[in-house]
Design a protein around this motif. Structure first.
Motif, mmCIF file in Angstrom:
data_model
loop_
_atom_site.group_PDB
_atom_site.id
_atom_site.type_symbol
_atom_site.label_atom_id
_atom_site.label_comp_id
_atom_site.label_asym_id
_atom_site.label_seq_id
_atom_site.Cartn_x
_atom_site.Cartn_y
_atom_site.Cartn_z
ATOM 1 N N MET A 75 2.712 -2.627 5.275
ATOM 2 C CA MET A 75 4.067 -3.152 5.487
ATOM 3 C C MET A 75 5.169 -2.369 4.766
ATOM 4 S SD MET A 75 3.426 -7.239 5.300
ATOM 5 C CE MET A 75 2.240 -8.038 6.370
ATOM 6 N N VAL A 96 3.130 -6.170 12.242
ATOM 7 C CA VAL A 96 3.874 -7.120 11.426
ATOM 8 C C VAL A 96 3.690 -6.758 9.945
ATOM 9 C CG1 VAL A 96 3.559 -8.914 13.142
ATOM 10 C CG2 VAL A 96 1.937 -8.745 11.277
ATOM 11 N N THR A 97 4.665 -7.139 9.140
ATOM 12 C CA THR A 97 5.984 -7.660 9.474
ATOM 13 C C THR A 97 6.912 -6.481 9.767
ATOM 14 O OG1 THR A 97 6.653 -7.699 7.146
ATOM 15 C CG2 THR A 97 5.630 -9.690 8.017
ATOM 16 N N THR A 100 10.065 -5.419 4.667
ATOM 17 C CA THR A 100 9.824 -6.266 3.498
ATOM 18 C C THR A 100 11.091 -6.576 2.703
ATOM 19 O OG1 THR A 100 9.247 -4.319 2.179
ATOM 20 C CG2 THR A 100 7.436 -5.500 3.248
ATOM 21 N N CYS A 105 15.362 -4.611 7.150
ATOM 22 C CA CYS A 105 15.467 -5.252 8.467
ATOM 23 C C CYS A 105 16.764 -4.827 9.156
ATOM 24 C CB CYS A 105 15.418 -6.776 8.321
ATOM 25 S SG CYS A 105 13.772 -7.427 7.924
ATOM 26 N N MET A 121 7.860 -5.750 18.027
ATOM 27 C CA MET A 121 6.938 -6.076 16.944
ATOM 28 C C MET A 121 5.674 -6.680 17.549
ATOM 29 S SD MET A 121 7.493 -8.179 13.380
ATOM 30 C CE MET A 121 7.373 -9.825 14.090
ATOM 31 N N GLU A 123 3.420 -8.987 17.221
ATOM 32 C CA GLU A 123 2.959 -10.287 16.725
ATOM 33 C C GLU A 123 1.949 -10.862 17.713
ATOM 34 O OE1 GLU A 123 1.464 -12.844 15.350
ATOM 35 O OE2 GLU A 123 2.843 -12.125 13.817
ATOM 36 N N TYR A 179 5.654 -13.721 2.603
ATOM 37 C CA TYR A 179 6.136 -12.566 3.372
ATOM 38 C C TYR A 179 5.333 -12.405 4.663
ATOM 39 C CZ TYR A 179 9.308 -10.253 0.017
ATOM 40 O OH TYR A 179 10.359 -9.923 -0.789
ATOM 41 N N TYR A 180 4.038 -12.724 4.579
ATOM 42 C CA TYR A 180 3.139 -12.534 5.721
ATOM 43 C C TYR A 180 3.133 -13.820 6.559
ATOM 44 C CZ TYR A 180 -1.063 -10.615 8.032
ATOM 45 O OH TYR A 180 -1.969 -10.111 8.933
ATOM 46 N N THR A 182 4.577 -14.120 9.792
ATOM 47 C CA THR A 182 4.867 -13.989 11.218
ATOM 48 C C THR A 182 3.745 -14.524 12.103
ATOM 49 O OG1 THR A 182 3.978 -11.741 11.461
ATOM 50 C CG2 THR A 182 6.264 -11.934 10.746
ATOM 51 N N THR A 336 10.488 -12.402 10.821
ATOM 52 C CA THR A 336 10.235 -11.754 9.532
ATOM 53 C C THR A 336 11.108 -12.279 8.402
ATOM 54 O OG1 THR A 336 9.500 -9.699 10.602
ATOM 55 C CG2 THR A 336 10.296 -9.522 8.338
#
Length: 360
Positions: A75, A96-97, A100, A105, A121, A123, A179-180, A182, A336
């Motif tokens: 990531m 993903v993501t 960070t 972003c 992305m 996902e 953070y993880y 998604t 995210t």
């Protein structure tokens, strides 16, 4: 038929996408990049990728004959590698993501707009067969307007946070659990057709792994989210809690009923429950398969049921039609940023944080 040349960076995590793209009639793996030459050679042989198109240097990889870069690296590298690929004139499918930090972003969104290239992305949990089936039920109004949803993703990664042989910390040691998010939040927002506007987070500190390991070793983090449509979402994430098998749980409550996966079925479950007021006296047991039961063998090459097949199929079709893919750069940030903001809240006495909303 338009034909796409695919380059993959990070072939350990990216092997599922390599295998799936390799069997599509309108795609071809033409270049691979990884820090480990021996893995490159092993993966390249059955794909007939020549040695000249195997790279351990990302900048050199971007000079290869490719139309699409699939980014499957850790990531922390996503933002810089995504932007470099876009600026080289390639479309991007990123694991993903998306990034960070809030700043990274924003950089990715700006790069997509500036270059005009397509970003999606990857996902994959949004493409589980049961999630797509639930989407039909939600859109038909079977359980009514959704006012609450939740997901729990518990997956112990102790040996991937600290190597038990060398004691060396990996990048995951610096990844806060929330953070993880998604894989949890993405499917819920997809089902609800909604966005998160405020985030609140909390954690329970360290008791399983030592604090000096890093934020990735927090026992757990909970994110509480308020959505644009007035619903509430709760996400529980842990990379160290002991639970076997690892679990991914989803639940939706609507004005007419609820639907949820079974907590005992591993990652996502194979069973679940559905209740609709006025149509049932008690809940019904339902199947929650990851794979489309009507799938052909080649559509199961990605490793997560048929998720990767439908994901890459929609990405390629969007490129052919000149439209934005389903999880475009704006939607990627919807999935995210709430996790980043929830961790900020968790480290600041659980104060609510406004989640940035990007627009196209």
């Amino acid at each position: 038929m338009e034909h796409f040349r695919i380059g993959v960076v990070g072939v350990h995590r990216g092997a599922g996408f390599v295998n799936q793209f390799a069997v599509l009639p309108d795609a071809e793996i033409t270049a691979l990049c990884d820090l480990r030459p021996e893995i490159l050679s092993e993966l390249a042989a059955p794909l007939n990728v020549p040695d000249r198109n195997l790279f351990t240097n990302y900048e050199e990889f971007l000079q290869a004959p490719i139309d699409i870069v699939v980014i499957s690296t850790p990531m922390p590298y996503h933002a810089d590698q995504v932007i470099a690929a876009l600026e080289s004139g390639r479309h991007v499918l990123s694991e993903v993501t998306a990034a960070t930090t809030v700043e990274d972003c924003a950089r990715i969104v700006e790069a997509v707009k500036r270059t005009g290239q397509t970003y999606m992305m990857a996902e994959n949990c949004c493409y589980f067969h049961f999630i797509r089936e639930w989407k039909g039920w939600v859109d038909q109004g079977r359980i009514g307007d959704i006012f609450y949803a939740e997901s729990e993703y518990i997956h112990g990664l102790h040996d991937m946070i600290i190597d038990p042989e060398t004691g060396r910390k990996s990048w995951r040691a610096n990844r806060p659990p929330i953070y993880y998010c998604t894989h949890s939040l993405g499917p819920l927002l997809y089902l609800m057709d909604d966005r998160v506007v405020k985030a609140c987070g909390a954690h329970s500190g360290y008791s399983i792994m030592p604090e000096d390991t890093g934020p990735g070793a927090l026992n757990m983090e909970v994110g509480l989210f308020k959505t644009q449509r007035g619903a509430v979402i709760k996400i529980l994430r842990s990379s160290v809690a002991y639970r076997e098998p690892p679990m991914h749980y989803y639940s939706l409550y609507g004005a007419k009923g609820f639907v949820e996966t079974d907590r005992t079925g591993g990652r996502g479950g194979d069973k679940g429950k559905l209740f609709i007021e006025g149509a049932m006296e008690v809940y019904e047991e339902i199947a929650c398969p990851h794979a489309d039961p009507n799938a052909a063998a080649d559509q199961l090459k990605g490793g997560h049921g048929t998720a990767e097949y439908y994901l890459v199929r929609e990405f390629l079709d969007a490129l052919k039609e000149g439209i934005r893919p389903p999880i475009d750069v704006v939607r990627a940030m919807d999935f995210t940023l709430p996790g980043i903001c929830a961790h900020e809240s968790a480290m600041n006495d659980s104060k609510w944080v406004d989640v940035p909303l990007f627009e196209w």
